[in-house]
Design an enzyme around this catalytic site. Structure first.
Site, short mmCIF file in Angstrom:
data_model
loop_
_atom_site.label_atom_id
_atom_site.label_comp_id
_atom_site.label_asym_id
_atom_site.label_seq_id
_atom_site.Cartn_x
_atom_site.Cartn_y
_atom_site.Cartn_z
N ARG A 3 0.80 -1.19 0.00
CA ARG A 3 0.00 0.00 0.00
C ARG A 3 0.86 1.27 0.00
O ARG A 3 0.40 2.35 -0.33
CB ARG A 3 -0.91 0.01 1.23
N GLY A 4 2.12 1.09 0.38
CA GLY A 4 3.01 2.24 0.58
C GLY A 4 3.23 3.14 -0.62
O GLY A 4 3.53 4.32 -0.48
N GLU A 7 7.48 1.96 -6.09
CA GLU A 7 7.58 1.51 -4.69
C GLU A 7 7.82 2.70 -3.76
O GLU A 7 8.40 3.71 -4.17
CB GLU A 7 8.78 0.56 -4.55
N ASP A 8 7.41 2.55 -2.53
CA ASP A 8 7.73 3.58 -1.53
C ASP A 8 9.19 3.50 -1.11
O ASP A 8 9.89 4.50 -1.05
CB ASP A 8 6.80 3.46 -0.30
N ASP A 61 14.38 -1.66 0.66
CA ASP A 61 15.14 -1.86 1.90
C ASP A 61 16.11 -3.03 1.64
O ASP A 61 17.13 -2.85 1.00
CB ASP A 61 14.11 -2.14 3.00
N SER A 62 15.78 -4.24 2.07
CA SER A 62 16.64 -5.40 1.76
C SER A 62 16.64 -5.67 0.26
O SER A 62 17.60 -6.22 -0.28
CB SER A 62 16.14 -6.63 2.51
N GLY A 63 15.54 -5.31 -0.41
CA GLY A 63 15.41 -5.56 -1.84
C GLY A 63 14.63 -6.83 -2.17
O GLY A 63 14.31 -7.08 -3.33
N THR A 94 11.49 -7.69 -1.61
CA THR A 94 10.15 -7.45 -2.15
C THR A 94 10.21 -7.12 -3.63
O THR A 94 9.54 -7.75 -4.46
CB THR A 94 9.45 -6.31 -1.38
N LYS A 114 16.95 2.60 0.90
CA LYS A 114 17.74 2.38 2.12
C LYS A 114 18.88 1.44 1.74
O LYS A 114 18.91 0.28 2.12
CB LYS A 114 16.84 1.73 3.18
N PHE A 169 14.31 3.68 10.56
CA PHE A 169 12.91 3.38 10.25
C PHE A 169 12.18 4.70 10.01
O PHE A 169 12.27 5.63 10.82
CB PHE A 169 12.25 2.57 11.36
N ASP A 189 4.13 3.26 6.60
CA ASP A 189 3.38 3.09 7.84
C ASP A 189 4.23 2.61 9.00
O ASP A 189 5.32 2.07 8.83
CB ASP A 189 2.28 2.04 7.63
N ARG A 202 0.29 6.73 7.37
CA ARG A 202 0.55 6.81 5.93
C ARG A 202 0.14 8.16 5.34
O ARG A 202 0.61 8.56 4.28
CB ARG A 202 -0.22 5.71 5.18
P1 IMP Z 1 12.38 -5.02 1.43
O1 IMP Z 1 11.73 -6.26 0.89
O2 IMP Z 1 13.27 -5.32 2.60
O3 IMP Z 1 13.11 -4.20 0.39
O4 IMP Z 1 11.27 -4.15 2.10
C1 IMP Z 1 10.44 -3.37 1.45
C2 IMP Z 1 9.17 -3.12 2.24
O5 IMP Z 1 9.40 -3.07 3.66
C3 IMP Z 1 8.64 -1.78 1.85
O6 IMP Z 1 7.78 -1.91 0.76
C4 IMP Z 1 7.96 -1.32 3.12
O7 IMP Z 1 6.63 -1.80 3.13
C5 IMP Z 1 8.70 -1.98 4.24
N1 IMP Z 1 9.68 -1.04 4.87
C6 IMP Z 1 11.03 -1.12 4.80
N2 IMP Z 1 11.60 -0.12 5.49
C7 IMP Z 1 10.60 0.63 5.99
C8 IMP Z 1 10.56 1.83 6.80
O8 IMP Z 1 11.58 2.42 7.19
N3 IMP Z 1 9.32 2.29 7.12
C9 IMP Z 1 8.17 1.67 6.72
N4 IMP Z 1 8.17 0.58 5.95
C10 IMP Z 1 9.36 0.04 5.60
MG MG Z 2 5.94 -1.17 0.31
#
Ligand code: IMP
Ligand code: MG
Length: 186
Positions: free
Chosen positions: A46-47, A103-104, A107-109, A111, A135, A156, A163, A169
């Site tokens: 939803r971000g 995407e919003d 982070d780890s990548g 998703t 990030k 964070f 969120d 949000r």
């Molecule tokens: P990834 O799979 O680790 O890249 O994470 C991506 C998802 O984690 C994003 O689409 C967000 O929904 C959530 N996320 C990662 N970091 C944050 C943050 O600092 N605040 C809120 N949501 C986050």
């Molecule tokens: Mg997201």
């Protein structure tokens, strides 16, 4: 009860005007890069919804919008576990079309990589990734991000689509969480 974010706001990392200025520049760049082409923008729920809504108003080439949802199961609700699962797919055929994921935050990548792997089997003409926030220090997988609004440190953040436990949000800025104060007031 939902808490007033002032209780744990560390700082306003990116204010509303800075977000809008950056999106204007991203939209101009994207419009230039895709001149003469069309794009299917796929918003990751939803971000990504606020970013999508503002970004498309800055793009001058023809666009369609689509939505996808990815859920992470496993450890912790606040950060993804590295086991993403597609729970909502796009509604139209993307074969031979230019697709851009919106995407919003990356982070780890995990998703975004899951979505890229999932959609690339359908032979789009091109497949790119546009994220408002990167990030980058937390990246765990090798994934190319083509358009980045802001690179941010490993904190964070919340607001402007992002969120904390599904709240905040709607804030027009991106703020970082003071974890000590967040825990103390929990
Ligand atoms: P990834 O799979 O680790 O890249 O994470 C991506 C998802 O984690 C994003 O689409 C967000 O929904 C959530 N996320 C990662 N970091 C944050 C943050 O600092 N605040 C809120 N949501 C986050
Ligand atoms: Mg997201």
């Amino acid at each position: 009860m939902i808490r007033d974010y002032h209780e744990f706001l560390e700082e306003v990392m990116i204010d509303s005007a800075a977000i809008q200025r950056r999106i204007e520049a991203l939209g101009a760049q994207i419009s230039k890069d895709y001149a003469g082409e069309e794009i299917v923008l796929v918003c990751i729920l939803r971000g990504g919804v606020l970013f999508l809504a503002d970004l498309i108003r800055q793009i001058s080439v023809p666009i369609n919008i689509e939505f996808m949802s990815v859920s992470s199961y496993g450890v912790g609700a606040r950060q993804s576990s590295g086991q993403p699962r597609i729970t909502l797919d796009v509604n139209s055929d993307i074969r031979n079309r230019n697709v851009m994921l919106v995407e919003d935050i990356v982070d780890s990548g995990h998703t975004i990589k899951a979505v890229v792997d999932f959609l690339s089997t359908r032979q789009p003409k091109s497949l790119r990734v546009c994220t408002l926030l990167d990030k980058y220090e937390r990246r765990e997988v090798d994934i190319e991000v083509d358009y980045v609004g802001f690179q941010i440190p490993n904190k964070f953040v919340f607001g402007y689509g992002l969120d904390i436990d599904e709240y905040y949000r709607n804030l027009p800025f991106i703020g970082s969480v003071d974890l000590t104060r967040y825990m103390a007031s929990e």
